[in-house]
Design a protein around this motif. Structure first.
Motif, PDB file in Angstrom:
ATOM      1  N   HIS A 189       3.293  15.523  -6.996  1.00 11.22           N
ATOM      2  CA  HIS A 189       3.800  14.767  -5.851  1.00 11.22           C
ATOM      3  C   HIS A 189       3.191  13.361  -5.839  1.00 11.22           C
ATOM      4  N   MET A 190       1.878  13.274  -6.023  1.00 12.67           N
ATOM      5  CA  MET A 190       1.220  11.964  -6.014  1.00 12.67           C
ATOM      6  C   MET A 190       1.733  11.086  -7.147  1.00 12.67           C
ATOM      7  N   ALA A 191       1.954  11.691  -8.323  1.00 14.90           N
ATOM      8  CA  ALA A 191       2.458  10.916  -9.453  1.00 14.90           C
ATOM      9  C   ALA A 191       3.833  10.337  -9.147  1.00 14.90           C
ATOM     10  N   GLY A 192       4.684  11.130  -8.506  1.00 18.13           N
ATOM     11  CA  GLY A 192       5.996  10.615  -8.127  1.00 18.13           C
ATOM     12  C   GLY A 192       5.911   9.442  -7.171  1.00 18.13           C
ATOM     13  N   LYS A 193       4.946   9.503  -6.257  1.00 17.04           N
ATOM     14  CA  LYS A 193       4.762   8.414  -5.297  1.00 17.04           C
ATOM     15  C   LYS A 193       4.248   7.139  -5.970  1.00 17.04           C
ATOM     16  N   VAL A 194       3.615   7.277  -7.125  1.00 19.66           N
ATOM     17  CA  VAL A 194       3.154   6.113  -7.876  1.00 19.66           C
ATOM     18  C   VAL A 194       4.244   5.601  -8.808  1.00 19.66           C
ATOM     19  N   LEU A 195       4.911   6.505  -9.509  1.00 25.04           N
ATOM     20  CA  LEU A 195       5.867   6.096 -10.534  1.00 25.04           C
ATOM     21  C   LEU A 195       7.108   5.435  -9.951  1.00 25.04           C
ATOM     22  N   LYS A 196       7.528   5.858  -8.775  1.00 29.43           N
ATOM     23  CA  LYS A 196       8.741   5.265  -8.189  1.00 29.43           C
ATOM     24  C   LYS A 196       8.538   3.781  -7.882  1.00 29.43           C
ATOM     25  N   PRO A 197       7.509   3.380  -7.130  1.00 30.38           N
ATOM     26  CA  PRO A 197       7.312   1.933  -6.918  1.00 30.38           C
ATOM     27  C   PRO A 197       6.884   1.206  -8.188  1.00 30.38           C
ATOM     28  N   ARG A 198       6.236   1.927  -9.118  1.00 30.64           N
ATOM     29  CA  ARG A 198       5.870   1.307 -10.389  1.00 30.64           C
ATOM     30  C   ARG A 198       7.127   0.863 -11.140  1.00 30.64           C
ATOM     31  N   ALA A 199       8.165   1.701 -11.105  1.00 27.37           N
ATOM     32  CA  ALA A 199       9.421   1.349 -11.758  1.00 27.37           C
ATOM     33  C   ALA A 199      10.161   0.249 -11.006  1.00 27.37           C
ATOM     34  N   ALA A 200      10.045   0.258  -9.677  1.00 27.07           N
ATOM     35  CA  ALA A 200      10.752  -0.740  -8.872  1.00 27.07           C
ATOM     36  C   ALA A 200      10.084  -2.104  -8.949  1.00 27.07           C
ATOM     37  N   ARG A 201       8.768  -2.129  -9.179  1.00 28.16           N
ATOM     38  CA  ARG A 201       8.030  -3.404  -9.226  1.00 28.16           C
ATOM     39  C   ARG A 201       7.215  -3.464 -10.523  1.00 28.16           C
ATOM     40  N   PRO A 202       7.884  -3.608 -11.648  1.00 28.02           N
ATOM     41  CA  PRO A 202       7.191  -3.497 -12.948  1.00 28.02           C
ATOM     42  C   PRO A 202       6.146  -4.578 -13.190  1.00 28.02           C
ATOM     43  N   GLN A 203       6.196  -5.703 -12.472  1.00 30.33           N
ATOM     44  CA  GLN A 203       5.232  -6.770 -12.696  1.00 30.33           C
ATOM     45  C   GLN A 203       3.998  -6.649 -11.815  1.00 30.33           C
ATOM     46  N   ASP A 204       4.012  -5.724 -10.864  1.00 32.19           N
ATOM     47  CA  ASP A 204       2.859  -5.555  -9.973  1.00 32.19           C
ATOM     48  C   ASP A 204       1.636  -5.044 -10.715  1.00 32.19           C
ATOM     49  N   VAL A 205       0.474  -5.451 -10.266  1.00 24.40           N
ATOM     50  CA  VAL A 205      -0.774  -4.814 -10.673  1.00 24.40           C
ATOM     51  C   VAL A 205      -0.985  -3.615  -9.761  1.00 24.40           C
ATOM     52  N   PHE A 206      -1.036  -2.415 -10.350  1.00 23.57           N
ATOM     53  CA  PHE A 206      -1.189  -1.176  -9.586  1.00 23.57           C
ATOM     54  C   PHE A 206      -2.641  -0.706  -9.662  1.00 23.57           C
ATOM     55  N   LEU A 207      -3.261  -0.536  -8.510  1.00 28.81           N
ATOM     56  CA  LEU A 207      -4.601   0.028  -8.401  1.00 28.81           C
ATOM     57  C   LEU A 207      -4.491   1.364  -7.689  1.00 28.81           C
ATOM     58  N   VAL A 212       0.862  -1.188   0.000  1.00 29.43           N
ATOM     59  CA  VAL A 212       0.000   0.000   0.000  1.00 29.43           C
ATOM     60  C   VAL A 212       0.893   1.231   0.000  1.00 29.43           C
ATOM     61  N   VAL A 213       0.593   2.170  -0.897  1.00 31.88           N
ATOM     62  CA  VAL A 213       1.354   3.412  -1.009  1.00 31.88           C
ATOM     63  C   VAL A 213       0.472   4.581  -0.586  1.00 31.88           C
ATOM     64  N   ALA A 214       0.913   5.330   0.400  1.00 34.73           N
ATOM     65  CA  ALA A 214       0.259   6.582   0.781  1.00 34.73           C
ATOM     66  C   ALA A 214       0.859   7.668  -0.101  1.00 34.73           C
ATOM     67  N   MET A 215       0.129   8.107  -1.113  1.00 39.94           N
ATOM     68  CA  MET A 215       0.733   8.944  -2.158  1.00 39.94           C
ATOM     69  C   MET A 215       0.453  10.429  -1.998  1.00 39.94           C
TER      70      MET A 215
END
Length: 528
Positions: free
Chosen positions: A366-384, A350-353
């Protein structure tokens, strides 16, 4: 009700924004049947003081070009007559056409409950632009007598005096020089309902202020979530039709939320369950300030017992005075579902963005950065990613040309992002709004969908995709049915068991008859 404090930042979340008419192409998944007008059994109750609703009704009428007349009774609005000449001139007489005016009446049910009725009133008047004297003889006299009889009979049809009588007094809005009739204008009432109940919700950002309530009280044991006691804490029993074709490793879905409801977080929890059951790692991003991240991580690793729930709710985000719906009981339950899945060995993050220190496009960046950083670190995750739809839509903001939403930052890096708008039926939510005197009030509010997002209350939860991106910037809908309010998680009320289905809603009142001066009984509206 709380006075706006210095340093409090307000941002339009757009959680109930309307959209333009849908694209002409058919959706790839069958759309729910259109909502047809029905004969309702109850009046629609607005959860606000009547003066607030009347003020918006006055604006609506003025925007339509109507001129309001002064009224001694503050519960009423009355416009001047508007006439359109119709018909042809004959024998010196000509119809001036339908003279139309509007009457708006308010009925207060409690301090913040009212019913608004809008009546379209009509009369027909005749003019005589030649002098025909009754003492004339022959054909001219016969024409006068015939036209006079016709005019008298026409006026008598409306019986304006009898229609307007109330305790033997003629109502103030009736004039005795023409037949007057009034009927409920349901279309105008619908427009007013959309204005009052599709308003963008305010997201309250505390900045550096400590706007926390004193929570040194002892909570009753019934307050706490009970999932931690169950043998299987999260069985993931409900599937979401239409989600399976989208589900794949690396999927990113932005969901435009209606703040302060039970149904939206519950449906997002179903998506999280389904993705994790399919073997995917799932990251859930929420509009919770990032300063709460440590508390959330600790809770996800905990047993979820009452002491753990107390620790989660100890942050200022949950305890601030102006609760805008992001810190609702349903959001707390969504976090608890994530904890339960993780306890089963599922890969859940869970990301508090969000942030409390920025506003406008800086906040969304700011919120986009909080999403894109873990998105890049975990490229196979399903992001909701769950946020108010002003943050998730790809279209231009109609209130600020410079505003760049979260969604645009994300789609630049990940063009295959899917944006879902919530489809819902009329109901209620918890939210904040600004009163006429400038105060901020946060409470249960009505919510009415616009024509694009409106579905029937019985529509099951499901994902419904469009063949191409909508002009407002989304790819499909997450249908959730009728909305109900989820109170702040910190509240000692709002976590009681649901009332039995057979029990009538307390907020419904039977349709009332039309007030004196109208020619037909009032057509009722349904309560949310």
């Amino acid at each position: 009700m709380h006075r706006a404090l210095a340093g409090l930042v307000l941002l339009l979340a757009g959680c109930a924004r309307n959209v333009r008419p849908p694209e002409q192409a058919e959706a790839t998944q069958a759309a729910p049947a259109p909502v047809e007008p029905e004969q309702p059994k109850y009046e629609h109750i607005f959860l606000m003081p009547p003066e607030r609703a009347l003020a918006e009704a006055a604006k609506l009428l003025k925007n339509e070009g109507w001129v309001l007349q002064p009224m001694e009774d503050p519960r009423l609005l009355l416009t001047e007559w508007r006439a359109a000449q119709i018909g042809t001139k004959s024998w010196g007489y000509q119809s001036d056409g339908d003279h139309t005016r509007y009457l708006v009446s308010s009925e207060s049910l409690s301090e913040r409950e009212c019913v608004i009725r809008i009546f379209k009133m009509k009369r027909v008047a005749f003019s005589n632009d030649v002098e025909i004297k009754p003492e004339a003889s022959g054909a001219i006299h016969n024409r006068f007598v015939g036209m006079k009889r016709f005019e008298d009979e026409f006026r008598a049809r409306g019986a304006p005096v009898e229609l307007a009588q109330r305790e033997r007094d003629t109502a103030a809005w009736v004039e005795l020089n023409g037949a007057t009739q009034g009927t409920r204008d349901l279309e105008l009432e619908r427009q007013l309902t959309l204005i009052l109940e599709s308003r963008p919700s305010l997201e309250t950002l505390t900045g550096s202020l400590k706007l926390s309530r004193d929570d040194s009280f002892a909570r009753d044991p019934t307050f706490y979530l009970k999932r931690w006691k169950e043998p299987v804490q999260e069985p993931c029993e409900r599937k979401v039709p239409g989600f399976q074709p989208l589900l794949k490793a690396g999927l990113t879905v932005l969901i435009g939320e209606q703040l302060g409801t039970k149904e939206v977080p519950a449906s997002v929890g179903d998506l999280m369950c389904e993705a994790s059951q399919a073997g995917h790692a799932v990251t859930l991003a929420l509009t919770v300030p990032d300063k709460e991240q440590a508390r959330i991580d600790a809770y996800l690793s905990s047993a979820g017992k009452p002491a753990d729930q107390d620790a989660l709710l100890g942050g200022h985000f949950w305890r601030k005075v102006q609760q805008d719906g992001r810190g609702s009981r349903a959001m707390m339950d969504l976090l608890d579902r994530a904890r339960a899945l993780k306890a089963q060995g599922r890969a859940i993050s869970v990301v508090a963005m969000d942030t409390d220190m920025s506003q406008g496009k800086a906040r969304d960046a700011h919120m986009a950065g909080k999403v894109l950083k873990p998105r890049a670190a975990r490229p196979q995750d399903v992001f909701l990613v769950l946020a108010g739809n002003a943050h998730t839509r790809l279209g231009d903001a109609d209130w600020n040309d410079d505003f760049v939403p979260l969604s645009r930052h994300v789609v630049e890096k990940h063009p295959d992002v899917k944006v879902l708008e919530v489809g819902y039926a009329q109901g209620r939510r918890w939210g904040c709004d600004v009163e006429l005197n400038g105060d901020i009030t946060c409470n249960v509010m009505g919510i009415t969908p616009g024509p694009v997002v409106e579905i029937r209350p019985q529509t099951p939860v499901g994902v419904r995709m469009l063949p191409k991106v909508h002009s407002e910037g989304f790819h499909g809908f997450l249908d959730v049915g009728a909305l109900s309010a989820s109170l702040p998680a910190i509240a000692l009320r709002g976590h009681e068991p649901e009332a039995p289905a057979a029990e009538p809603a307390k907020s419904q009142v039977p349709a009332a008859p039309a007030p004196a001066g109208s020619g037909e009984a009032a057509t009722p509206r349904s309560a949310p």
